[in-house]
Design a protein around this motif. Structure first.
Motif, PDB file in Angstrom:
ATOM      1  N   ALA A 218       0.842  -1.198   0.000  1.00  0.00           N
ATOM      2  CA  ALA A 218       0.000   0.000   0.000  1.00  0.00           C
ATOM      3  C   ALA A 218       0.872   1.242   0.000  1.00  0.00           C
ATOM      4  O   ALA A 218       1.869   1.326   0.699  1.00  0.00           O
ATOM      5  CB  ALA A 218      -0.903   0.012   1.235  1.00  0.00           C
ATOM      6  N   LYS A 236      -3.762   2.536  -5.540  1.00  0.00           N
ATOM      7  CA  LYS A 236      -3.139   3.229  -4.422  1.00  0.00           C
ATOM      8  C   LYS A 236      -4.180   3.812  -3.475  1.00  0.00           C
ATOM      9  O   LYS A 236      -4.025   3.781  -2.256  1.00  0.00           O
ATOM     10  CB  LYS A 236      -2.224   4.338  -4.959  1.00  0.00           C
ATOM     11  CG  LYS A 236      -1.453   5.082  -3.881  1.00  0.00           C
ATOM     12  CD  LYS A 236      -0.503   6.087  -4.499  1.00  0.00           C
ATOM     13  CE  LYS A 236       0.280   6.827  -3.431  1.00  0.00           C
ATOM     14  NZ  LYS A 236       1.221   7.804  -4.021  1.00  0.00           N
ATOM     15  N   SER A 237      -5.254   4.359  -4.036  1.00  0.00           N
ATOM     16  CA  SER A 237      -6.339   4.912  -3.223  1.00  0.00           C
ATOM     17  C   SER A 237      -7.545   3.986  -3.305  1.00  0.00           C
ATOM     18  O   SER A 237      -8.104   3.775  -4.380  1.00  0.00           O
ATOM     19  CB  SER A 237      -6.718   6.312  -3.717  1.00  0.00           C
ATOM     20  OG  SER A 237      -7.792   6.830  -2.963  1.00  0.00           O
ATOM     21  N   HIS A 238      -7.943   3.428  -2.165  1.00  0.00           N
ATOM     22  CA  HIS A 238      -9.029   2.446  -2.143  1.00  0.00           C
ATOM     23  C   HIS A 238      -9.504   2.312  -0.699  1.00  0.00           C
ATOM     24  O   HIS A 238      -8.856   2.802   0.225  1.00  0.00           O
ATOM     25  CB  HIS A 238      -8.495   1.110  -2.665  1.00  0.00           C
ATOM     26  CG  HIS A 238      -9.543   0.250  -3.300  1.00  0.00           C
ATOM     27  ND1 HIS A 238     -10.279   0.658  -4.391  1.00  0.00           N
ATOM     28  CD2 HIS A 238      -9.987  -0.994  -3.011  1.00  0.00           C
ATOM     29  CE1 HIS A 238     -11.113  -0.308  -4.750  1.00  0.00           C
ATOM     30  NE2 HIS A 238     -10.949  -1.316  -3.913  1.00  0.00           N
ATOM     31  N   ARG A 338      -4.239   2.653   2.061  1.00  0.00           N
ATOM     32  CA  ARG A 338      -4.963   2.923   0.818  1.00  0.00           C
ATOM     33  C   ARG A 338      -6.151   3.862   1.069  1.00  0.00           C
ATOM     34  O   ARG A 338      -6.471   4.717   0.256  1.00  0.00           O
ATOM     35  CB  ARG A 338      -5.399   1.623   0.161  1.00  0.00           C
ATOM     36  CG  ARG A 338      -4.250   0.753  -0.318  1.00  0.00           C
ATOM     37  CD  ARG A 338      -4.734  -0.471  -1.074  1.00  0.00           C
ATOM     38  NE  ARG A 338      -3.684  -1.463  -1.204  1.00  0.00           N
ATOM     39  CZ  ARG A 338      -2.751  -1.474  -2.156  1.00  0.00           C
ATOM     40  NH1 ARG A 338      -2.752  -0.537  -3.079  1.00  0.00           N
ATOM     41  NH2 ARG A 338      -1.823  -2.416  -2.199  1.00  0.00           N
TER      42      ARG A 338
END
Length: 344
Positions: A218, A236-238, A338
């Protein structure tokens, strides 16, 4: 949309909906899944539409009998040593929170795998999920039952609040036991690789088959373009709440000055108590703890549930403590990093 408790009758109704090309949200031991017939391309397209999920993010195929593995994957493309290790893994870790990436069977539409020639397969450890899958076509593609990029649902109410009438049926089976998505293990290459940390610890896998590599940690993933991902959960962003989330190491959160209209989420009691003592925090502070004793399994099971609760408090930000890197701590930290990636 039908919202029904899990019963034999509701599972039979759900299976009929799946076989007719509809969508059913159902409980698993990890999180709630949004299920569609894994062999029906049109039904799979609905999943992407309902979740607003990008087409380059593949789905996980859920089965309920080990014999079904040969209907969703082409095991002939694996060498003998890999097949031996696969059977060791399935014998010891299935049913359970482990998805294994294998060469896909030609029966699985390309939309399910983002056009890749591999597919992630899982055998969930949840009786309701197993029965639903068995009563349908035997294979159900199911990402988490939420809008793409948001907090994963661990209760049926989370699904209802997030997707509502977009789903044909929501089956309520109570809170998810593990509360984190499955670990995704790729065994199709020269070495075995964990692509997504999750409900099966790395140590449990290595005890059975030896060392495995963890890739794309992450915060280091570069998978932000439209190229196909090898596994779900690699952006990456979640896993992000609506409320800005910031993650801190133990020392950092203990030294963090209290801020009005903020929430502080601690991993265990010792860190919380040290912070309260150091900062002389009053009773109006909003504080939560994932596991009083610092048990990673308990912390994981409460993780998304707690973030859903905090996200509905209408606060300015959430400060969360990173977990120790042991047990399911790595997977918890993966979700935290994330989920906070946009706020750095």
């Amino acid at each position: 949309m039908k919202f029904l408790a899990v019963t034999n009758e509701s599972l039979e109704q759900g299976a009929k909906i799946l076989k007719s090309g509809g969508l059913v949200a159902f409980p698993t031991e990890t999180v709630y899944g949004l299920g569609a017939d894994a062999f029906n391309a049109q039904a799979l397209a609905k999943v992407f539409q309902v979740k607003n999920r990008p087409s380059f993010d593949p789905l996980i195929i859920h089965i309920a009998q080990i014999e079904t593995l040969e209907k969703v994957s082409d095991l002939s493309l694996l060498d003998e040593e890999t097949r031996k290790k696969l059977f060791i893994l399935t014998e010891n870790l299935w049913p359970g929170p482990l998805s294994i990436i294998l060469p896909k069977h030609k029966n699985i539409p390309g939309i399910a795998t983002a056009g890749l020639q591999t597919a992630a397969i899982r055998f969930p450890d949840n009786e309701a999920a197993q029965k639903l899958i068995s009563l349908s076509t035997g294979a159900v593609a199911a990402p988490s039952a939420n809008l793409f990029g948001g907090l994963s649902p661990t209760r049926a109410e989370h699904v209802k609040n997030g997707l509502g009438e977009k789903v044909d049926m929501i089956l309520d089976g109570g809170s998810s036991r593990i509360g984190l998505e499955s670990t995704v293990l790729d065994i199709t290459g020269d070495c075995f690789k964990i692509l997504r940390l999750g409900g099966t610890p790395k140590e449990a896998i290595e005890r059975l088959i030896g060392n495995v590599e963890v890739v794309s940690p992450a915060g280091e993933s570069s998978a932000e373009d439209n190229s196909a991902l090898a596994s779900p959960g690699l952006l990456k962003s979640h896993y992000a709440p609506r409320t800005p989330l910031y993650v801190l190491k133990r020392e950092e959160i203990i030294n963090k000055t209290y801020e009005q209209n903020s929430v502080f989420l601690f991993y265990n009691n010792s860190a919380r108590d040290e912070w309260i003592k150091a900062k002389k925090i009053n009773e109006t502070a909003i504080i939560r703890v994932l596991s009083e004793a610092g048990n990673s399994l308990e912390a994981a099971s409460r993780f998304f549930e707690t973030l859903h609760e905090l996200d509905n408090l209408n606060v300015s930000q959430i400060y969360a403590q990173l977990a120790p890197n042991e047990g399911l701590g790595d997977a918890i930290n993966d979700r935290l990093k994330r989920g906070s990636a946009k706020n750095k």
